[in-house]
Design a protein around this motif. Sequence first.
Motif: not given
Length: 499
Positions: A330-331, A336-337, A378-380, A384-385
């Motif tokens: 889910x992450x 990605x979106x 967004x980068x963290x 994390x993903x």
Amino acid sequence: MGPAPIPVREPKVVTHIVDERTRTLQKPSSAIITAIQADPKADLRRERSNASFASRELAALMVGGEANLVLREKIAAAVRADPVFSKKGKYFMERSELYRTTLEKYLALPKLAVSMGEKDPIAVGRIIRELIDEPGGLDLHLGMFIPTIQGQGDKEQQKHWMPMCTRLQIIGTYAQTELGHGTYIRGLETTATYDAEKEEFIVHSPTLTSTKWWPGGMGKTATHAVVMARLVTAGKDLGPHAFIVQIRRNEDHQTMPGVTAGDIGPKMGYNAVDNGFLRFDHVRVPRRAMLMKHSKVDPDGTYHPPPVAKAAYGTMVFVRSDIVMNAALYMKKAVTIAMRYNLVRRQSNPGGEKSNGSHGQKGLELQVIDYQHSQRSLFPVLARAFAFHCTSDYMRRMYFRYEKTSRVDGDYSALPELHATSSGLKAYCSWATKDAIELCRLCCGGQGFMALAGFGSTFGNYAPNATYEGDNNVLCLQTARYLLKVARAVAAAGRGKGG
């Protein structure tokens, strides 16, 4: 006399004609705007071409090798080609239609998995389930009913139930949570009282709060349930144990005598799943309805406890490892979106300085991703993903090692660490993923609030992970208790050595 009929008026058709002079006057104005426009597809292609790593190699690494990546691509192509798996109109469906179309996808899954001709159709099925990307009425059949039989049923019970499960001759759910109790399993109020004379258990819901509440698939889909009930034999309350109980007839899907079951209604999300309620009125089931791999009840009512008090936790650990895996999925979807949108959306500061010190193209507004705020947000999440992906893979392998040693060697020594690890990871990963989905939505501005952006259904379908299979606050305490226990043991060992 009745009222006079209202005359029907035909709508007036208005024709819009643009003359050549109007077009000529507008053309220079349009040119001013189009001269400073960028093609979003070209932006994406440029960003991908500027990558400092081989994306194909990374994709292969994430799925366990090039062969697995090719297989996933093959499966994805087959899913796209089959109309039953189409997601067209998904965001415009009423709940009943979403439930039906999602169930149709799950029912078509086994046939497609087998038709792929791969050695492991179950592994293919897991990938198809991931690509369906919508929890459905068969989720607990696949994710809890079958694993519970495999983990807690003895060999004879597995031989009896598993063929019917895999052929979907029966559809199961997992009934544990009640109106009055969720995380505190020992407080469950549904009882299974043993009748030695007839070698049967009497399953009963003695109070309103003993009503099973929330099981997925219970509302409409399931024919059977693994019911967690307090085992009472010879007048002794021996705590919750697992029983397989038929709740609907196979012939016409009507509820069995003494069983009351139904759908609990719409939720904040997760609406393709028919979460339901369940009550029993003195329902009798055979002695062998109790899953007896670990605990046993003899015909005369003699109880044999499990070799390890928490041996039955294995299934729960498996489900929690699944939740950690879903956190990564889910992450990855949400980020990605958001990343793609931030790459193609441009906002202010034409030709201005980017966060890396370079300057944008003259006249073109900067891509949102070039701003520090977008990157800090967004980068963290992206990092994390990847971390959650690797963690979920390790967690799953850790579980299967335990499952093998406990099954083959009767060695349960890894269970305390496994339970503590799965508890802590389930809590942390579900909290972090729920918050990350919302952060990704916020990074897409107003467009992120559109249903078609995907964040609403993604959040609604994932948010329950922070609640089910154990309240996160309680799970954190369980992990902390284990760590303190280990710390005390280490300190005591040190003192014993004179350290």
